[in-house]
Scaffold this motif. Structure first.
Motif, PDB file in Angstrom:
ATOM      1  N   SER A  55       1.231   7.228 -11.655  1.00  0.00           N
ATOM      2  CA  SER A  55       2.278   7.353 -10.530  1.00  0.00           C
ATOM      3  C   SER A  55       1.811   8.087  -9.202  1.00  0.00           C
ATOM      4  CB  SER A  55       3.133   8.703 -11.859  1.00  0.00           C
ATOM      5  OG  SER A  55       3.768   7.197 -13.364  1.00  0.00           O
ATOM      6  N   TYR A  90       2.658  11.337  -0.859  1.00  0.00           N
ATOM      7  CA  TYR A  90       2.792  10.342  -0.045  1.00  0.00           C
ATOM      8  C   TYR A  90       1.906  10.703   0.801  1.00  0.00           C
ATOM      9  CZ  TYR A  90       5.987   8.743  -3.350  1.00  0.00           C
ATOM     10  OH  TYR A  90       6.140   7.896  -4.583  1.00  0.00           O
ATOM     11  N   THR A 132      -5.134   4.470  -2.941  1.00  0.00           N
ATOM     12  CA  THR A 132      -3.799   4.643  -2.694  1.00  0.00           C
ATOM     13  C   THR A 132      -2.942   2.831  -3.148  1.00  0.00           C
ATOM     14  OG1 THR A 132      -4.532   3.422  -0.756  1.00  0.00           O
ATOM     15  CG2 THR A 132      -3.491   5.667  -1.132  1.00  0.00           C
ATOM     16  N   HIS A 133      -1.671   3.550  -3.589  1.00  0.00           N
ATOM     17  CA  HIS A 133      -1.182   2.033  -3.906  1.00  0.00           C
ATOM     18  C   HIS A 133      -0.686   1.255  -2.494  1.00  0.00           C
ATOM     19  CE1 HIS A 133       2.225   0.438  -6.057  1.00  0.00           C
ATOM     20  NE2 HIS A 133       1.275  -0.644  -5.680  1.00  0.00           N
ATOM     21  N   ASP A 174       1.420  -0.364  -1.531  1.00  0.00           N
ATOM     22  CA  ASP A 174       2.821  -0.932  -2.388  1.00  0.00           C
ATOM     23  C   ASP A 174       3.649  -1.859  -1.441  1.00  0.00           C
ATOM     24  OD1 ASP A 174       3.143   0.950  -0.213  1.00  0.00           O
ATOM     25  OD2 ASP A 174       5.346   0.936  -1.041  1.00  0.00           O
ATOM     26  N   ARG A 175       2.810  -2.172  -0.129  1.00  0.00           N
ATOM     27  CA  ARG A 175       3.439  -3.000   0.620  1.00  0.00           C
ATOM     28  C   ARG A 175       2.385  -4.447   0.938  1.00  0.00           C
ATOM     29  NH1 ARG A 175       5.836   1.063   4.268  1.00  0.00           N
ATOM     30  NH2 ARG A 175       4.488   2.338   2.985  1.00  0.00           N
ATOM     31  N   LYS A 212       1.430  -8.138  -0.567  1.00  0.00           N
ATOM     32  CA  LYS A 212       1.437  -9.235  -0.967  1.00  0.00           C
ATOM     33  C   LYS A 212       0.323 -10.098  -1.676  1.00  0.00           C
ATOM     34  CE  LYS A 212       5.681  -7.267  -1.252  1.00  0.00           C
ATOM     35  NZ  LYS A 212       5.607  -6.111  -1.660  1.00  0.00           N
ATOM     36  N   ASN A 232      -4.361  -6.066  -7.674  1.00  0.00           N
ATOM     37  CA  ASN A 232      -3.900  -5.134  -8.160  1.00  0.00           C
ATOM     38  C   ASN A 232      -4.062  -4.572  -6.794  1.00  0.00           C
ATOM     39  OD1 ASN A 232      -3.830  -5.219 -10.611  1.00  0.00           O
ATOM     40  ND2 ASN A 232      -5.563  -5.538 -10.831  1.00  0.00           N
ATOM     41  N   THR A 282       2.588   5.049   2.301  1.00  0.00           N
ATOM     42  CA  THR A 282       2.045   4.343   1.168  1.00  0.00           C
ATOM     43  C   THR A 282       1.759   5.638   0.316  1.00  0.00           C
ATOM     44  OG1 THR A 282       0.970   3.077   2.694  1.00  0.00           O
ATOM     45  CG2 THR A 282      -0.232   4.097   1.096  1.00  0.00           C
ATOM     46  N   PRO A 283       1.985   4.997  -0.840  1.00  0.00           N
ATOM     47  CA  PRO A 283       1.736   6.598  -2.408  1.00  0.00           C
ATOM     48  C   PRO A 283       0.204   6.152  -2.448  1.00  0.00           C
ATOM     49  CG  PRO A 283       3.334   3.889  -2.565  1.00  0.00           C
ATOM     50  CD  PRO A 283       2.805   4.061  -1.392  1.00  0.00           C
TER      51      PRO A 283
END
Length: 153
Positions: free
Chosen positions: A8, A12, A55-56, A58-59, A61, A93, A121-122
Motif C-alpha cells: 500500500s 503520492y 515507487t509503484h 502504476d501506469r 505496462k 513488477n 505515482t504512488p
C-alpha cells in the motif's frame, strides 16, 4: 512457490510531469505528500542529504514480447539486453527505486530533486541514504551505459 504480495502506498508524487520521459530527471523537483497515517514519519529525515524513494510505476505496462529483451531506449546500435540489465519502467513488477536529493523535509511532505516519477505515482517507501552502505566504490558497468550517458549530456 508463488506468493501474492500486497503493498500500500505511504504517499503520492506531486509533479509538473504527467507523461513519462527518458531523460533530464536529475533536474526535476517533485513533492511527495504522505497519507495522514504516516504524518510525522519524516521526523529526523531532514538530517540527511539524500534518500531512496520506492515507487509503484502504476501506469507502466510490462509486455514480455516487447520488454523482456530489447535494445536500451530502442537504440539498435546498443546491445540486446534483458529486462534485469536495464532500468526501464516497464518491468515484471513495476517498482521504481531512485536516490533523490532532499530539498525540504516537512511534517506531511517533502521536496526532492531527481525523482523519476510522474504526477500521482504512488510512493511505497522512503529510506535514508547511507553512503557507507549504499555506495559501491568498485562497481563495474558495461561500456554501452557509459556511451548512453554521454549522449544524454
Amino acid at each position: 512457490m508463488e506468493k501474492t504480495v500486497t503493498l500500500s502506498p505511504v504517499g503520492y508524487v506531486v509533479s509538473s510531469v504527467s507523461e513519462p520521459v527518458d531523460a533530464d530527471w536529475e533536474k526535476m523537483v517533485s513533492k511527495i505528500t504522505l497519507l495522514p497515517e504516516y504524518h510525522g514519519g519524516l521526523l529526523g529525515l531532514e538530517s540527511f542529504s539524500h534518500a531512496f524513494v520506492l515507487t509503484h510505476l502504476d501506469r507502466a505496462k510490462y509486455q514480455p514480447e516487447a520488454h523482456l529483451q530489447r535494445h536500451p531506449r530502442g537504440i539498435a546500435s546498443l546491445p540486446l539486453v534483458g529486462i534485469f540489465a536495464r532500468r526501464a519502467k516497464e518491468r515484471p513488477n513495476p517498482i521504481g527505486i531512485t536516490v533523490v536529493k532532499l530539498i525540504r523535509v516537512g511534517r506531511h511532505d517533502l521536496e526532492v530533486q531527481g525523482l523519476d516519477a510522474i504526477n500521482g505515482t504512488p510512493v511505497l517507501d522512503i529510506k535514508p541514504y547511507f553512503p557507507m552502505y549504499d555506495s559501491v566504490g568498485d562497481a563495474v558497468i558495461p561500456q554501452w551505459i557509459t556511451d548512453l550517458m554521454k549522449s544524454d549530456s
